[in-house]
Design an enzyme around this catalytic site. Structure first.
Site, PDB file in Angstrom:
ATOM      1  N   PRO A 227      27.062  24.414  64.683  1.00 33.99           N
ATOM      2  CA  PRO A 227      26.029  25.379  64.252  1.00 33.99           C
ATOM      3  C   PRO A 227      25.718  26.348  65.390  1.00 33.99           C
ATOM      4  CG  PRO A 227      25.045  23.248  64.720  1.00 33.99           C
ATOM      5  CD  PRO A 227      26.523  23.054  64.847  1.00 33.99           C
ATOM      6  N   ASP A 403      25.887  25.738  70.814  1.00 33.46           N
ATOM      7  CA  ASP A 403      25.950  24.729  69.750  1.00 33.46           C
ATOM      8  C   ASP A 403      24.577  24.081  69.655  1.00 33.46           C
ATOM      9  OD1 ASP A 403      26.354  22.501  68.152  1.00 33.46           O
ATOM     10  OD2 ASP A 403      28.306  22.008  69.029  1.00 33.46           O
ATOM     11  N   HIS A 404      23.898  24.307  68.526  1.00 41.33           N
ATOM     12  CA  HIS A 404      22.524  23.833  68.388  1.00 41.33           C
ATOM     13  C   HIS A 404      22.433  22.320  68.222  1.00 41.33           C
ATOM     14  CE1 HIS A 404      18.385  24.603  68.299  1.00 41.33           C
ATOM     15  NE2 HIS A 404      18.351  25.680  67.528  1.00 41.33           N
ATOM     16  N   ARG A 405      23.559  21.647  68.066  1.00 36.58           N
ATOM     17  CA  ARG A 405      23.522  20.183  68.042  1.00 36.58           C
ATOM     18  C   ARG A 405      23.240  19.627  69.431  1.00 36.58           C
ATOM     19  NH1 ARG A 405      29.364  18.894  65.713  1.00 36.58           N
ATOM     20  NH2 ARG A 405      29.775  20.364  67.434  1.00 36.58           N
TER      21      ARG A 405
END
Length: 432
Positions: A227, A403-405
Site C-alpha cells: 500500500p 509502504d504503509h504496512r
C-alpha cells in the site's frame, strides 16, 4: 580423437531462468582459451559477457544472436583437443579438401560434432566428391536462414535496430560487402509487404523481454502488493549549492564530481539512522518486518536497455567524497549496460533522480523488497521568503513513497523532513 564439450548457459544472477544471445565473440573453427570472452548475453537485469570455462576449438554455435535461451541449455560446442589432428583429418577427408584448406567461416564447410538441432542442409551422406565446392573468395556470402547453424553478419547497431523493429536477421540477405546486413536491409525488411497502409495505422511492435519485461513485472507486483503513500516537500537548497561550489576548490574534492545527488544520498543515509523503519522490508512468508543495519542504496538509472537500479553497497559507511565517486562509477557503468546482475539485487532503499530530466517531482513506485523510495526533483531558481523578504533561491521538491504496512505517516514524515533539513542546511549533519 575429438573431445567435444558443451557449455550450457549459466545462471549469472540470482534465480534467472533465461537470457538472450546478443553477440557471439567467436565462430566455428576459432581456438579459445580458459576465461576468454566468447559471448555477450542480456538477462532480465543486465548485459553480461560470458567467459569460456575450458580451452579448445569451437565446433558449433548452438544458439543464434537474438535467440532467447533457457538456463542450462547448451549454447556452444568445443573440441577439447586443440591440436585437432584426428578431427581435422576426418573433416578434410569428408570435404575432399586435398588442398589443405580448413573451413573456419560461419556457414561454410563440414561440421564436427554437429548437433541434431542444426542439421546441415544438403550435407553429403557418403561421397568422395566435396560436400561444397571450394571457392577462391576468402569470405563467401552468408547462407539463408534455412541453412541453419550460422550467425547473420551484422554490426551491433544494426542488430539493435533489428531487435527494436522485431526483424529476424536470419531472413535477410545482406546487401553490404561480403554479405553484411545493413541498416537499409533491416528497415526494408521491417516495411510492411501488404498494400498501402491505412492512414492512422502506423505502428511497430517490440517483443516484451529482458529488462523491460522484468521491470514491468516488478512494478506491477509492487504496486498491487504494497500500500503506497506519497508525501511531498519543497526545500530551499541554496546552502547546499553554496557548499557544493566551495568544495570545488577544496583539495580533497578537486578531482571529484560532487553532484546534488551525492548530497541527497548522504542525507538519506543520515536520516535513516533516526527513522530505521524506512530501511526495512516486509517478509510476508515469515510474518516479520526485517530491519537492516546497513544501507544498500539503490539509484534508479535510465539506460538504453530500460530502467535499472544498481546499488551502492554499504552507502551509510561512506563519506561524501566516497559517495560521489561511487555514484559516478555506478551511473557510468549502468548507462553502458555493464552493471553486473549481482549489483542490482538486495537493495534496502532507493533514490530516483527525476531532476536530471528537468522534472520537479513524481509519485515513485517502490522497488520490490523495499519500503521507501525518494524522488529528487530539479533544482530551480524560484522566489522564496527569507526573513520576511521575497528573494531568489535555489529550490527543489522531494517526494517520498513508502509502504504503509511498515512505515507509518509519522515515521515517513519525520524521515522526509530530516532529508529536507539536511539539504537545506548541510551543517545539520553534525547533529545526526
Amino acid at each position: 580423437m575429438p573431445q567435444l564439450k558443451h557449455f550450457p548457459l549459466p545462471d549469472v544472477g540470482e534465480g534467472l531462468t533465461e537470457a538472450e544471445i546478443l553477440d557471439w565473440k567467436v565462430k566455428p573453427g576459432d581456438e579459445v582459451t580458459v576465461n576468454q570472452i566468447i559471448v555477450e548475453i542480456e538477462t532480465a537485469k543486465a548485459s553480461v559477457e560470458l567467459p569460456c570455462p575450458f580451452a579448445g576449438r569451437v565446433t558449433e554455435l548452438l544458439a543464434e544472436s537474438g535467440q532467447t535461451v533457457e538456463v542450462g541449455t547448451p549454447i556452444i560446442s568445443i573440441d577439447l583437443d586443440p591440436s585437432g589432428t584426428a578431427a581435422e583429418a576426418a573433416a578434410a577427408g569428408e570435404a575432399g579438401e586435398s588442398n589443405g584448406r580448413v573451413a573456419t567461416l560461419v556457414g561454410y564447410g563440414p561440421r564436427t560434432g554437429a548437433s541434431k538441432r542444426r542439421p546441415r542442409k544438403g550435407a553429403a551422406v557418403a561421397a568422395p566428391a566435396p560436400v561444397e565446392p571450394v571457392v577462391p573468395e576468402p569470405a563467401p556470402a552468408p547462407e539463408p536462414a534455412t541453412a541453419g547453424g550460422f550467425v547473420p553478419l551484422a554490426k551491433p547497431p544494426v542488430r539493435k535496430l533489428a531487435k527494436d523493429l522485431g526483424v529476424d536477421l536470419h531472413g535477410i540477405t545482406g546487401s553490404g560487402e561480403g554479405g553484411v546486413i545493413t541498416r537499409d536491409d533491416v528497415q526494408a525488411a521491417a516495411a510492411p509487404a501488404a498494400p498501402a497502409p491505412v492512414a492512422g495505422a502506423r505502428e511497430r511492435r517490440v517483443p516484451i523481454k529482458g529488462v523491460r519485461k522484468a521491470t514491468a513485472q516488478a512494478m506491477v507486483d509492487s504496486a498491487f502488493t504494497a500500500p503506497h503513500v506519497t508525501e511531498f516537500l519543497t526545500v530551499d537548497v541554496t546552502p547546499m549549492m553554496e557548499l557544493r561550489e566551495r568544495l570545488k576548490s577544496h583539495p580533497e574534492f578537486r578531482d571529484v564530481k560532487v553532484t546534488p545527488l551525492a548530497f541527497a544520498a548522504k542525507a538519506v543515509c543520515l536520516a535513516a539512522r533516526r527513522t530505521p523503519d524506512v530501511n526495512a522490508s516486509w517478509d510476508e512468508a515469515a510474518g516479520e518486518i526485517v530491519y537492516k543495519d546497513y544501507i544498500h542504496l539503490g539509484i534508479a538509472a535510465a539506460t538504453p536497455r530500460g530502467l535499472v537500479v544498481p546499488k551502492v553497497r554499504d552507502a551509510d559507511r561512506m563519506s561524501l567524497r566516497e559517495l560521489a565517486e561511487a555514484l559516478d562509477a555506478l551511473t557510468t557503468t549502468a548507462r553502458e549496460g555493464r552493471t553486473a546482475p549481482a549489483d542490482m539485487t538486495n537493495g534496502t532503499i532507493t533514490i530516483t533522480n527525476v531532476g536530471v530530466f528537468g522534472v520537479d517531482t513524481g509519485t515513485p513506485i517502490l522497488n520490490p523488497g523495499e519500503v521507501a523510495i525518494l524522488a529528487f526533483g530539479a533544482i530551480r531558481d524560484m522566489p522564496w521568503v527569507v526573513n520576511g523578504q521575497v528573494v531568489p533561491r535555489k529550490v527543489c521538491q522531494l517526494a517520498l513513497s513508502f509502504d504503509h504496512r511498515v512505515v507509518d505517516g509519522q515515521q515517513g514524515s519525520q524521515f522526509l523532513a530530516d532529508v529536507g533539513a539536511l539539504l537545506a542546511e548541510p551543517s545539520m549533519a553534525i547533529t545526526y
